[in-house]
Every structure is written in C-alpha cells, then in structure tokens.
Design an enzyme around this catalytic site. Structure first.
Site, PDB file in Angstrom:
ATOM      1  N   LEU A 131       0.841  -1.196   0.000  1.00 14.67           N
ATOM      2  CA  LEU A 131       0.000   0.000   0.000  1.00 14.67           C
ATOM      3  C   LEU A 131       0.879   1.250   0.000  1.00 14.67           C
ATOM      4  O   LEU A 131       2.064   1.172   0.334  1.00 14.67           O
ATOM      5  CB  LEU A 131      -0.918  -0.036   1.231  1.00 14.67           C
ATOM      6  N   PRO A 132       0.331   2.401  -0.373  1.00 19.68           N
ATOM      7  CA  PRO A 132       1.184   3.594  -0.481  1.00 19.68           C
ATOM      8  C   PRO A 132       1.855   3.995   0.845  1.00 19.68           C
ATOM      9  O   PRO A 132       3.067   4.187   0.894  1.00 19.68           O
ATOM     10  CB  PRO A 132       0.228   4.679  -0.976  1.00 19.68           C
ATOM     11  N   THR A 155       6.462   0.689   2.472  1.00 21.53           N
ATOM     12  CA  THR A 155       7.421   1.478   3.246  1.00 21.53           C
ATOM     13  C   THR A 155       6.586   2.285   4.225  1.00 21.53           C
ATOM     14  O   THR A 155       5.928   3.258   3.861  1.00 21.53           O
ATOM     15  CB  THR A 155       8.257   2.409   2.344  1.00 21.53           C
ATOM     16  N   LYS A 174      14.572   0.247   6.192  1.00 22.83           N
ATOM     17  CA  LYS A 174      14.129   0.766   4.891  1.00 22.83           C
ATOM     18  C   LYS A 174      14.164   2.298   4.861  1.00 22.83           C
ATOM     19  O   LYS A 174      14.572   2.913   3.874  1.00 22.83           O
ATOM     20  CB  LYS A 174      12.705   0.254   4.595  1.00 22.83           C
ATOM     21  N   LYS A 230       7.506  11.073   0.638  1.00 20.07           N
ATOM     22  CA  LYS A 230       6.979  10.437   1.858  1.00 20.07           C
ATOM     23  C   LYS A 230       8.137   9.799   2.634  1.00 20.07           C
ATOM     24  O   LYS A 230       8.272   9.969   3.845  1.00 20.07           O
ATOM     25  CB  LYS A 230       5.958   9.371   1.465  1.00 20.07           C
TER      26      LYS A 230
HETATM   27  P1  NAD Z   1       1.254   2.340  -6.232  1.00 17.96           P
HETATM   28  O1  NAD Z   1       0.600   3.633  -5.953  1.00 17.96           O
HETATM   29  O2  NAD Z   1       1.664   2.008  -7.642  1.00 17.96           O
HETATM   30  O3  NAD Z   1       0.312   1.123  -5.713  1.00 17.96           O
HETATM   31  C1  NAD Z   1      -0.443   1.161  -4.540  1.00 17.96           C
HETATM   32  C2  NAD Z   1      -1.756   0.442  -4.807  1.00 17.96           C
HETATM   33  O4  NAD Z   1      -2.498   0.321  -3.599  1.00 17.96           O
HETATM   34  C3  NAD Z   1      -2.665   1.180  -5.810  1.00 17.96           C
HETATM   35  O5  NAD Z   1      -2.988   0.325  -6.893  1.00 17.96           O
HETATM   36  C4  NAD Z   1      -3.899   1.547  -4.967  1.00 17.96           C
HETATM   37  O6  NAD Z   1      -5.105   1.507  -5.721  1.00 17.96           O
HETATM   38  C5  NAD Z   1      -3.867   0.451  -3.914  1.00 17.96           C
HETATM   39  N1  NAD Z   1      -4.591   0.760  -2.680  1.00 17.96           N
HETATM   40  C6  NAD Z   1      -4.538   1.878  -1.916  1.00 17.96           C
HETATM   41  N2  NAD Z   1      -5.305   1.750  -0.817  1.00 17.96           N
HETATM   42  C7  NAD Z   1      -5.888   0.524  -0.898  1.00 17.96           C
HETATM   43  C8  NAD Z   1      -6.781  -0.203  -0.073  1.00 17.96           C
HETATM   44  N3  NAD Z   1      -7.273   0.311   1.066  1.00 17.96           N
HETATM   45  N4  NAD Z   1      -7.155  -1.447  -0.441  1.00 17.96           N
HETATM   46  C9  NAD Z   1      -6.687  -1.994  -1.595  1.00 17.96           C
HETATM   47  N5  NAD Z   1      -5.822  -1.351  -2.418  1.00 17.96           N
HETATM   48  C10 NAD Z   1      -5.425  -0.118  -2.079  1.00 17.96           C
HETATM   49  O7  NAD Z   1       2.511   2.276  -5.251  1.00 17.96           O
HETATM   50  P2  NAD Z   1       3.835   1.377  -5.428  1.00 17.96           P
HETATM   51  O8  NAD Z   1       4.823   2.150  -6.232  1.00 17.96           O
HETATM   52  O9  NAD Z   1       3.435   0.010  -5.840  1.00 17.96           O
HETATM   53  O10 NAD Z   1       4.356   1.380  -3.902  1.00 17.96           O
HETATM   54  C11 NAD Z   1       3.769   0.570  -2.895  1.00 17.96           C
HETATM   55  C12 NAD Z   1       4.658   0.661  -1.647  1.00 17.96           C
HETATM   56  O11 NAD Z   1       5.970   0.144  -1.969  1.00 17.96           O
HETATM   57  C13 NAD Z   1       4.873   2.103  -1.154  1.00 17.96           C
HETATM   58  O12 NAD Z   1       4.923   2.107   0.247  1.00 17.96           O
HETATM   59  C14 NAD Z   1       6.236   2.471  -1.750  1.00 17.96           C
HETATM   60  O13 NAD Z   1       6.884   3.476  -0.986  1.00 17.96           O
HETATM   61  C15 NAD Z   1       6.958   1.143  -1.688  1.00 17.96           C
HETATM   62  N6  NAD Z   1       8.037   0.961  -2.678  1.00 17.96           N
HETATM   63  C16 NAD Z   1       7.861   1.328  -3.982  1.00 17.96           C
HETATM   64  C17 NAD Z   1       8.896   1.114  -4.895  1.00 17.96           C
HETATM   65  C18 NAD Z   1       8.762   1.489  -6.363  1.00 17.96           C
HETATM   66  O14 NAD Z   1       9.790   1.485  -7.067  1.00 17.96           O
HETATM   67  N7  NAD Z   1       7.579   1.801  -6.862  1.00 17.96           N
HETATM   68  C19 NAD Z   1      10.099   0.527  -4.486  1.00 17.96           C
HETATM   69  C20 NAD Z   1      10.223   0.129  -3.152  1.00 17.96           C
HETATM   70  C21 NAD Z   1       9.185   0.360  -2.250  1.00 17.96           C
END
Ligand code: NAD
Length: 306
Positions: free
Chosen positions: A66-67, A107, A182, A251
């Site tokens: 999740l975000p 994260t 992290k 964030k």
């Molecule tokens: P993203 O925004 O692409 O995906 C998040 C998903 O969660 C979205 O599809 C959203 O619709 C869904 N969502 C939100 N609230 C929800 C709920 N209550 N129930 C069901 N679904 C819900 O984000 P991301 O890039 O995939 O990142 C996810 C996490 O991983 C974050 O914490 C980010 O900091 C971490 N992260 C991301 C990366 C990267 O390169 N993108 C790398 C390492 C860590």
C-alpha cells in the site's frame, strides 16, 4: 499443503509481486481498490477479488503493498473514531482468521508496524514488516531485496513465500526493524541521487561526459545505487520511468526526518537533502518520477529539453 496467498495493493510493486508468486505456482488472490489494477493482475495469472472479506476467506498469507503507513493501519485496524461494529466487515483485524500471516511490504513506519502487530496478535494473526527495494522490475522478476522485522518462528513459516518473491532477505530485528532499515536505506538513496547529480554536473562542466564519469565512478569508491542503477537506467537516457514516484519518495524522506527528530538526532546532511526534496514541490508534481529531482541540480543537462 499448498500455501494460498493474497496480495492487497496491486500497483507498481504489488502487481509484480502477485504475478511473481503466481509464476511460482502459488494460488494467488489479489485485491485493489482500482479495477484497472485488478484487471492487470488477472492477466498475469492472479485471481482478482472485489472485497477484503472475499480475499481473507481463502488465504494463508496476505501481502500488503500500500502507499503509506496510514493505509496499512486503516486496512488492518479500521478508521479511528468509527463505531467498531460498522468496521467488522471491512478490516483485517476482524476478517482475518487466526493463523494468518500478514507480510507488509509497504514502506511504513516502525510505530505503525508495532501497533498493527500488537492488535492483530490479540486475534492470533502474525505480522511481519518486510519493506522492499528493487522497483517494479525487481517485484515482477522476484529479484527485489527485503529488510525484515519479525519473530524467528513467524519468519520461518513465511519463508517459502518470501523466497519466491525476493532475491535477498536480511532479517534486521523484531517487528518494526524492517521499516527502520528501509527508512535509513531511502534516506541514503535520496542523498545519493542529489550528490551524484552534483558530481555529474560538475564533471560535465569540466569536460567529462556523464557516461564516462559514471563509468569511472562505478569502478571507484564514489559509486552507489544512484550511479549504478538510477543514472544509467532512468536519468542519462532521460526516460524517467523507474515506476517510483516523487510523491512516494517525498513520503520516505519525510519518514527519515520524523524518525531522526523522534530520536533527538541532528543530521545536517540529511536535513539539507530533505529540504531540497521538500522545495522541489514547487516544480515537480507528486506524480513525476523520483529521479526527476536531479533536474533541480542541472536543468540543462538532465532536463527533457537538453
Ligand atoms: P502504487 O501507488 O503504484 O500502488 C499502490 C496500490 O495500492 C494502488 O494500486 C492503490 O489503488 C492500492 N490501494 C490503496 N489503498 C488501498 C486499499 N485500502 N485497499 C486496496 N488497495 C489499495 O505504489 P507502489 O509504487 O506500488 O508502492 C507501494 C509501496 O511500496 C509504497 O509504500 C512504496 O513506498 C513502496 N516501494 C515502492 C517502490 C517502487 O519502485 N515503486 C520501491 C520500493 C518500495
């Protein structure tokens, strides 16, 4: 016995994780608020479900991607201040069965991990914080790295799933320790991106091309994830398509500032870097790629118009 897995949050990272687990022959169910994300996961062999209740009915292990920390807390414990009985059909605390393991790859914050873990433990549900590095490509290929906060016994039970979805795992401590590690990692990444931009810009003005400078740095002691991965893949070619947004990196920079402040630490370099990320709001939207921060150092060299 086959372990059935659920993934909540099928975005850039969670979508790839779900597809990887499906490729490893785990039955995988996926839930996301977005229909488009559910459709994409379905095309990768994941069974999409349209409610948390439906998902938690069938699975042994659930992965959260999740975000932010607040999304994790709300999904697991419900909205603070809302009548408890209204939430019993919408939150993991009351829908999850005893014996369920929650692997949170978001994260998030160490406090959120510990708070959620303590509440879930009252229902016999275990919680692991396992934030990840490696971007969408690492999630989709199962090569991402994890820093893990967990009890040994719970970790051992979750290990077959963790091994299938990641290339490396470092168990750094008990619950919450994964998010401490992290946050420290992303504080470094935020610094390295800007310091590498400054070094590349300086060398270019002095007549050394960015490509040659990076080749030299990557063979020397100045190398980092920024010089080895971010600049070659997303900056020098001006692709800016890492799959990690400016909003999510801001964030994480904020989480590092909050953690340092809570510990009473003065971190002058991290403070200066946090200020640069914060000021970048004026010209770079949350939806932009996080690597675009380098354009603030040298818009001519790193900008799209160059
Ligand atoms: P993203 O925004 O692409 O995906 C998040 C998903 O969660 C979205 O599809 C959203 O619709 C869904 N969502 C939100 N609230 C929800 C709920 N209550 N129930 C069901 N679904 C819900 O984000 P991301 O890039 O995939 O990142 C996810 C996490 O991983 C974050 O914490 C980010 O900091 C971490 N992260 C991301 C990366 C990267 O390169 N993108 C790398 C390492 C860590």
């Amino acid at each position: 016995m086959t372990t059935t897995v659920g993934v909540i949050g099928l975005g850039n990272m969670g979508g790839g994780m779900a597809a990887t687990l499906a490729r490893h022959d785990f039955p995988v169910f996926g839930f996301d608020l977005s229909q488009a994300a559910r459709d994409k996961a379905a095309a990768a062999g994941v069974t999409p479900v349209s409610s948390l209740a439906e998902l938690l009915d069938t699975i042994d292990i659930v992965i959260l991607s999740l975000p932010k920390a607040e999304h994790v807390e709300q999904l697991c414990l419900g909205k603070e201040g809302t009548q408890e009985e209204n939430q019993d059909t919408t939150r993991l605390l009351t829908l999850g069965k005893p014996g369920l393991i929650v692997i949170d790859t978001t994260t998030s914050t160490p406090e959120t991990s510990r708070k959620v873990a303590a509440a879930l433990a009252t229902r016999g549900i275990d919680f692991i914080d396992a934030p990840v590095s490696g971007g969408p490509k690492g999630a989709a290929s199962g090569s991402m790295s994890m820093v893990i906060g967990a009890e040994e016994e719970v970790l051992a039970r979750a290990m077959p799933v963790l091994e299938a979805m990641s290339g490396s795992r470092v168990h750094v401590g008990g619950c919450g320790a994964g998010n401490v590690a992290k946050i420290a990692n992303n504080m470094l990444a935020a610094c390295h991106l800007i310091s590498t931009a400054e070094a590349v810009s300086m060398a270019a003005r002095a007549g050394v091309s960015p490509e040659k400078l990076l080749e030299g740095v990557n063979a020397g002691s100045g190398r980092s994830g920024a010089s080895q991965v971010m600049f070659p893949n997303w900056v020098i070619n001006k692709a800016y398509d890492s799959g990690f947004t400016m909003g999510l990196m801001r964030k994480d920079v904020g989480l590092a500032s909050d953690l340092a402040a809570a510990l009473g630490l003065e971190l002058p370099l991290a403070n200066a870097v946090a200020q640069l990320w914060d000021e970048s709001r004026a010209s770079l939207d949350d939806s932009e790629d996080f690597c675009a921060i380098v354009q603030r150092t040298d818009s001519t060299l790193f900008g799209h118009g160059a």
